[in-house]
Write an enzyme that holds these catalytic residues in place. Sequence first.
Site, PDB file in Angstrom:
ATOM      1  N   ASP A  50     126.589  48.119   1.388  1.00  0.00           N
ATOM      2  CA  ASP A  50     125.210  47.954   0.910  1.00  0.00           C
ATOM      3  C   ASP A  50     124.806  46.488   1.106  1.00  0.00           C
ATOM      4  O   ASP A  50     125.599  45.674   1.545  1.00  0.00           O
ATOM      5  CB  ASP A  50     125.087  48.372  -0.561  1.00  0.00           C
ATOM      6  CG  ASP A  50     125.921  47.493  -1.490  1.00  0.00           C
ATOM      7  OD1 ASP A  50     127.079  47.185  -1.122  1.00  0.00           O
ATOM      8  OD2 ASP A  50     125.439  47.087  -2.562  1.00  0.00           O
ATOM      9  N   HIS A  95     131.780  53.216   5.927  1.00  0.00           N
ATOM     10  CA  HIS A  95     130.498  53.329   5.232  1.00  0.00           C
ATOM     11  C   HIS A  95     129.913  51.923   5.169  1.00  0.00           C
ATOM     12  O   HIS A  95     130.203  51.146   4.269  1.00  0.00           O
ATOM     13  CB  HIS A  95     130.711  53.889   3.824  1.00  0.00           C
ATOM     14  CG  HIS A  95     129.434  54.002   3.039  1.00  0.00           C
ATOM     15  ND1 HIS A  95     128.607  55.095   3.120  1.00  0.00           N
ATOM     16  CD2 HIS A  95     128.833  53.151   2.172  1.00  0.00           C
ATOM     17  CE1 HIS A  95     127.553  54.914   2.337  1.00  0.00           C
ATOM     18  NE2 HIS A  95     127.667  53.737   1.747  1.00  0.00           N
ATOM     19  N   ASP A 119     137.639  59.639   7.174  1.00  0.00           N
ATOM     20  CA  ASP A 119     137.025  58.598   8.008  1.00  0.00           C
ATOM     21  C   ASP A 119     135.616  59.054   8.352  1.00  0.00           C
ATOM     22  O   ASP A 119     135.331  59.448   9.478  1.00  0.00           O
ATOM     23  CB  ASP A 119     137.872  58.380   9.270  1.00  0.00           C
ATOM     24  CG  ASP A 119     137.289  57.264  10.126  1.00  0.00           C
ATOM     25  OD1 ASP A 119     136.453  56.494   9.603  1.00  0.00           O
ATOM     26  OD2 ASP A 119     137.666  57.176  11.312  1.00  0.00           O
ATOM     27  N   GLU A 177     134.347  52.912   2.333  1.00  0.00           N
ATOM     28  CA  GLU A 177     133.435  51.772   2.430  1.00  0.00           C
ATOM     29  C   GLU A 177     134.256  50.525   2.798  1.00  0.00           C
ATOM     30  O   GLU A 177     135.492  50.568   2.873  1.00  0.00           O
ATOM     31  CB  GLU A 177     132.692  51.557   1.092  1.00  0.00           C
ATOM     32  CG  GLU A 177     131.535  50.589   1.236  1.00  0.00           C
ATOM     33  CD  GLU A 177     130.504  50.660   0.093  1.00  0.00           C
ATOM     34  OE1 GLU A 177     130.566  51.572  -0.744  1.00  0.00           O
ATOM     35  OE2 GLU A 177     129.628  49.777   0.072  1.00  0.00           O
TER      36      GLU A 177
HETATM   37  O1  9MR Z   1     134.828  48.534  -5.787  1.00  0.00           O
HETATM   38  C1  9MR Z   1     134.121  49.204  -6.795  1.00  0.00           C
HETATM   39  C2  9MR Z   1     135.026  50.239  -7.411  1.00  0.00           C
HETATM   40  O2  9MR Z   1     136.132  49.617  -8.033  1.00  0.00           O
HETATM   41  C3  9MR Z   1     134.255  51.096  -8.389  1.00  0.00           C
HETATM   42  O3  9MR Z   1     135.076  52.156  -8.829  1.00  0.00           O
HETATM   43  C4  9MR Z   1     132.997  51.649  -7.713  1.00  0.00           C
HETATM   44  C5  9MR Z   1     132.159  52.509  -8.626  1.00  0.00           C
HETATM   45  O4  9MR Z   1     131.622  51.771  -9.669  1.00  0.00           O
HETATM   46  O5  9MR Z   1     132.208  50.583  -7.217  1.00  0.00           O
HETATM   47  C6  9MR Z   1     132.869  49.827  -6.236  1.00  0.00           C
HETATM   48  O6  9MR Z   1     132.040  48.806  -5.832  1.00  0.00           O
HETATM   49  C7  9MR Z   1     130.919  49.112  -5.032  1.00  0.00           C
HETATM   50  C8  9MR Z   1     129.771  48.360  -5.637  1.00  0.00           C
HETATM   51  O7  9MR Z   1     129.437  48.931  -6.874  1.00  0.00           O
HETATM   52  C9  9MR Z   1     128.561  48.256  -4.736  1.00  0.00           C
HETATM   53  N1  9MR Z   1     128.914  47.790  -3.427  1.00  0.00           N
HETATM   54  C10 9MR Z   1     129.935  48.591  -2.810  1.00  0.00           C
HETATM   55  C11 9MR Z   1     131.188  48.605  -3.623  1.00  0.00           C
HETATM   56  C12 9MR Z   1     132.324  49.344  -2.933  1.00  0.00           C
HETATM   57  O8  9MR Z   1     132.182  50.716  -2.926  1.00  0.00           O
END
Ligand code: 9MR
Length: 542
Positions: free
Chosen positions: A154, A469, A515, A524
């Site tokens: 994002d 992602h 994947d 991601e």
């Molecule tokens: O890395 C984060 C993970 O530990 C959490 O479980 C998850 C859900 O809250 O969020 C991940 O972080 C994301 C973040 O909120 C927004 N940018 C992408 C991150 C990776 O997925």
Amino acid sequence: MGIYANQVGYPSAAKKVAVSTKACKFQIVSADTGEVAWQGESVNAKYDSAAGEDAFAIDFTSLTKPGTYYVQADNGEKSHSFVIADKPYVQLHKDMLKALYYQRCGCALEEEYAGIYTHEACHTAPAILYADFEAKTENPNTFDMTGGWHDAGDFGRYSTPAAVAVGHLLYAYELFPKSFQDTLLIPESGNDMPDVLNECMYELEWLMKMQAEDGGVYHKLTAYRHAPFVMPQEDLDQFLIYPVSSMAVADFAAVMALASRVYKAFRPEFAKKALEAAKKSWKWLCENPYIGFRNPEGSGTGEYGDYSDEDERFWAACEMLCADNENSEEYIKAIKEHGDKVRKLDFGWTDVSALGSLCLMTDGEKLCPKELLEEVSHTVFTEAERLLGIQANMGYGAAMEPNDYCWGSNMVVCNRGMLLALCAIKADDDKTAAYKEGVLSQLHYLLGRNALDYSYVTGHGEHAFKNPHNRPTACDGIDEPMPGWVSGGPNKVPCDEAAVELIEPGTPPMKCYVDHVGSYSTNEITIYWNSPAIFMTAFLNY
Ligand code: 9MR
Ligand code: ZN
């Protein structure tokens, strides 16, 4: 049957083990000449509870001759190829570091540096405070908040993971400077600073903008919701400055204190500014209690919520002790107070306390009271032994138990590698090799010695994942993703549409991965999943 190897390779002087899911006789074949370079028989059937299957060790440690090889079993089955080399992880290290450059926000990525992955400047419009957005204030104050790295797939920029990622990198540079000599071909390359410091400065300068007048630090800078899949420069949503959290303040103080030490030799003015910023946030911490962060109802970008700021305060106190020699007593008191309440073993964004441990065990060694240092060291070494024990018990040799396969499990893999690396440099000589093998085992898992046969780093390995992602990757029309991205990896509770559809219920944790570009909960990329991997390769290449 499957045969799974580290698809990048094995250092000549280290243990070399691949895994097969059935017992077999095997040969190690030269990929260049077709000659058999080694043969043997698999040993040590071990059940791997995270993979839900037996794994047999294919050990070819005695083969040390550099070259490209693959494993071939007596039934004809083959592994992907890999190299045996003195230093097999140099390009990997460079690519994982360069990947951060592609996250730069607020500037154009020029062909000269970005190759085919160019784009125009993104997110250059001024931001407004979340409160003004919510109140629909007419003509709200606007702020220049440009810069920094996109956090992940994002376009948000979040203070706590940003500080943690830069922390990993600056410590890696401090401990293993020789591993950062190569140019990354970024705009600043060729100036008087190593490129890792150039790249981190891009993030640190943005982070400085996140500090408010009173020393508080805003938790995040994102739009109200994640952008659709568009190129960064096409995302014109209003960016919002969300409220201060005490985790952001403490992480900020810690990383600025660290920066003030690391940049002193190269950018004394910047170092001074960083120290002042750190002190200002430290003062804020002393005057304010825990302030958490929850997404306002309806807002949907990353939350990075955290129920405790003890670990962040611990890291900040450790770093302040090293950076500011004027108030040592106060920092030591804080280290003790917060240190008593934290594990001191984690390097992730939720629990950063091991960054404090690392700081005390390295730079803080002489400043920290002896008893305190011994306690921290003992805790860290006890954990390292536990991790080696898990590796020895699991068929795939990773220090990962079923419950460790959470969202971003590859971060757990790498953070544990960091802890083992720290122990390798701090241990008595006779234990160093065992800890180093421990780091390698984590890396072998990451690069293909796992039940899905994936290398979780783009562009590295014959069967590397390809569909992160990541918005630019999804939208740039280029087939291959940028090299050097670490995937989040298997998640035993997959929760995005793609993963839920493609992963059968009951799948063992190590196999809960797809994947697929849509799979944000398993595939991601983030800045703080790359940074601990870079720490590991910095250590191994040193
Ligand atoms: O890395 C984060 C993970 O530990 C959490 O479980 C998850 C859900 O809250 O969020 C991940 O972080 C994301 C973040 O909120 C927004 N940018 C992408 C991150 C990776 O997925
Ligand atoms: Zn941007």
